[in-house]
Design an enzyme around this catalytic site. Structure first.
Site, PDB file in Angstrom:
ATOM      1  N   GLY A 181      40.545  35.563  44.995  1.00  0.00           N
ATOM      2  CA  GLY A 181      41.603  35.651  43.992  1.00  0.00           C
ATOM      3  C   GLY A 181      41.206  36.593  42.870  1.00  0.00           C
ATOM      4  O   GLY A 181      40.768  37.716  43.117  1.00  0.00           O
ATOM      5  N   PHE A 182      41.337  36.124  41.638  1.00  0.00           N
ATOM      6  CA  PHE A 182      41.141  36.948  40.444  1.00  0.00           C
ATOM      7  C   PHE A 182      39.676  36.917  40.015  1.00  0.00           C
ATOM      8  O   PHE A 182      39.123  35.860  39.733  1.00  0.00           O
ATOM      9  CB  PHE A 182      42.042  36.419  39.321  1.00  0.00           C
ATOM     10  N   LEU A 183      39.059  38.098  39.994  1.00  0.00           N
ATOM     11  CA  LEU A 183      37.672  38.254  39.555  1.00  0.00           C
ATOM     12  C   LEU A 183      36.751  37.159  40.111  1.00  0.00           C
ATOM     13  O   LEU A 183      36.051  36.489  39.368  1.00  0.00           O
ATOM     14  CB  LEU A 183      37.600  38.257  38.015  1.00  0.00           C
TER      15      LEU A 183
END
Ligand SMILES: [Cu+2]
Lengths: 375, 124
Positions: free
Chosen positions: A67-69
């Site tokens: 997903g995100f970072l």
């Protein structure tokens, strides 16, 4: 013969021999010291990818979605790899879920999915040691920045979130034993955090660097050796040996000569530092640059004897390299990753000769992870 | 603002939440649109709350004033002064943020982007 040519010849031979095509899901080869993971934070995109590559052949042997970072980790013994990740119910908005995923290293199937309560992950450009596995691989430790500094303990053995540990104003996580890790603090010391038996006991070392000696976000650390290698913006190298009991600091030295520094040489890039445990060597990305261009790519790597501080080599990489790492075998590969080229260049670490490369690695690949398997 | 000082309870959402919950926290803090004349002042400078611990009487107001160009705020975690977190607006240089504390207690706070900046208000 390239990989594509080899596969074409193989398929042609099968066809000629009248062998039927039986499509199956492949397994990756068993992990070894030359397997390398390339995490692509994709310039802050809501979803990301990690490429798993055989450094020996330069073949992509698998991929994982994130997903995100997300933050990748890999058990040094090759028994698994994992990541702490973040997703949202409507791509980049809506309810946020932070979680840890553990993957089988051959099938790449998720073997654990552990939710982290109250979205505690620090959303930041990925720093290799902002999260870590304990040396016994039983816990994953991740950092929380806001609303207060804390470290989350994720029990991988029982596949559940354990607890958040309150810590001082310190960053990064360097485990030294199953229940002790160190962090780098705003005041210039390291914090030693012992979380055995449900307690959180914090002590601080002496201050080991001055306020104007800016330690980069990408130190190298060997979980197996306990060695922490931490350059400054100017290439001064601080080192510490971390054990369960204490941190002992080594005499700092300069990675760049006085003449080089006078000529504008400085470290720069993303993952700028690598440490080869078997040979006790430090690798540092350097180039001539302005003082405040410390995140631009570099075209050179200096190789240094970590014990003496002596220069062993200055390798010309031939590309704009943002991140480096090395395999931990006796004759290591040097990995040079270009976020701009989206390409992993693979070198012989001794000679600096470029052996092969792997391109099309996402949008902006930045993090290189390996297994240190030859204990 | 040219308006007279007017007490305003927390953001509507917080007030709503409190109304439906116990209501016990509803009066702990009132956010003020302007700095009252008699407010105790906590200056913010050099990445610090200059009076990290301030002791006041119930009913006193506190005004935080940022003295530097680095923006700062005052952030109480959920459950400290209300069920929900109270995250003060970011203050630019010479801007202020005020609140009145109505109930005795110790209220810890920090600066949102600088979690190492911490302070507390002790209400007697
Ligand atoms: Cu602040």
């Amino acid at each position: 013969m390239t990989e594509g040519q080899r596969a074409a010849a193989e398929a042609a031979a099968q066809l000629a021999a009248g062998e039927a095509d039986e499509p199956v899901i492949l397994n990756a080869p068993e992990p070894d010291t030359r397997r390398v993971y390339i995490q692509d934070p994709a310039h802050f995109a809501a979803v990301t990818q990690q490429f798993v590559i055989d450094g020996d052949t330069g073949r992509v042997i698998g991929m994982t979605d994130g997903g995100f970072l997300p933050h990748p980790v890999a058990a040094e013994d090759g028994s698994f790899f994992a990541q702490a990740s973040t997703v949202f119910e409507r791509i980049a908005r809506g309810k946020r879920t932070d979680y840890v995923e553990v993957f089988d290293p051959v099938t790449f199937l998720p073997i654990a999915d552990i939710e982290l309560p109250d979205a505690p992950r620090f959303l930041v450009g990925t720093y290799q040691w902002m999260n870590a596995l304990t040396p016994d691989n039983k816990n994953l430790l991740f950092y929380q920045f806001s609303p207060a500094p804390a470290v989350g303990v994720v029990d991988l053995e029982n596949q559940q979130f354990d607890r958040m540990l309150d810590v001082p104003d310190c960053y990064h996580i360097f485990p030294a034993s199953p229940t002790v890790f160190y962090m780098n603090c705003r005041d210039g010391s390291l914090a030693r955090v012992d979380f055995a038996d449900g307690e959180t006991d914090v002590t601080n070392t002496e201050v080991f660097h001055a306020e104007n000696e800016l330690l980069i976000n990408h130190p190298a650390f060997s979980l197996r050796a306990g060695r922490l290698v931490w350059p400054t913006y100017t290439g001064k190298i601080f080192q510490a040996d971390l054990t369960e009991d204490a941190a002992s600091f080594r005499e700092p030295f300069e990675a760049l000569t006085e003449q080089e520094r006078a000529d504008g040489w400085r470290p720069g890039g993303w993952q700028q530092t690598a440490y080869h445990r078997p040979s006790d060597r430090i690798f540092l990305l350097v180039d001539q640059r302005d003082e405040w261009r410390h995140k631009t790519a570099s075209r050179f790597v200096v190789v240094i004897d970590a014990a003496t501080g002596e220069r062993i080599a200055k390798l010309e990489m031939g590309h704009e390299i943002d991140s480096i790492n090395v395999s931990q075998d006796a004759e290591p590969l040097l990995y040079g990753l270009s976020a701009g080229d989206k390409t992993l260049y693979i070198y012989d670490a001794e000679s600096g000769e470029e052996l092969r490369s792997v391109d099309q690695l996402g949008h902006g690949p930045q993090i290189i992870t390996t297994h240190d398997m030859d204990a | 603002m040219p308006f007279p000082t007017k007490a305003r309870t927390l953001l509507a959402a917080v007030a709503m939440a409190l109304a439906t919950a116990s209501g016990a926290l509803a009066d702990k803090i009132e956010l003020l649109d302007a700095a009252p004349e008699d407010a105790l002042v906590v200056n913010i400078d050099k990445m610090k709350y200059e009076t990290p611990e301030i002791t006041i009487k119930a009913g006193d107001a506190v005004t935080w004033t940022n003295q530097e160009v680095m923006p700062h705020n005052v952030h109480f975690l959920a459950g400290v002064v209300a069920d929900e977190a109270v995250k003060g607006t970011m203050l630019k240089k010479d801007e202020s943020w005020s609140a009145r504390f109505n109930e005795p207690g110790t209220y810890d706070y920090h600066c949102t982007p600088h979690p190492f900046m911490r302070g507390k208000v002790v209400v007697e």
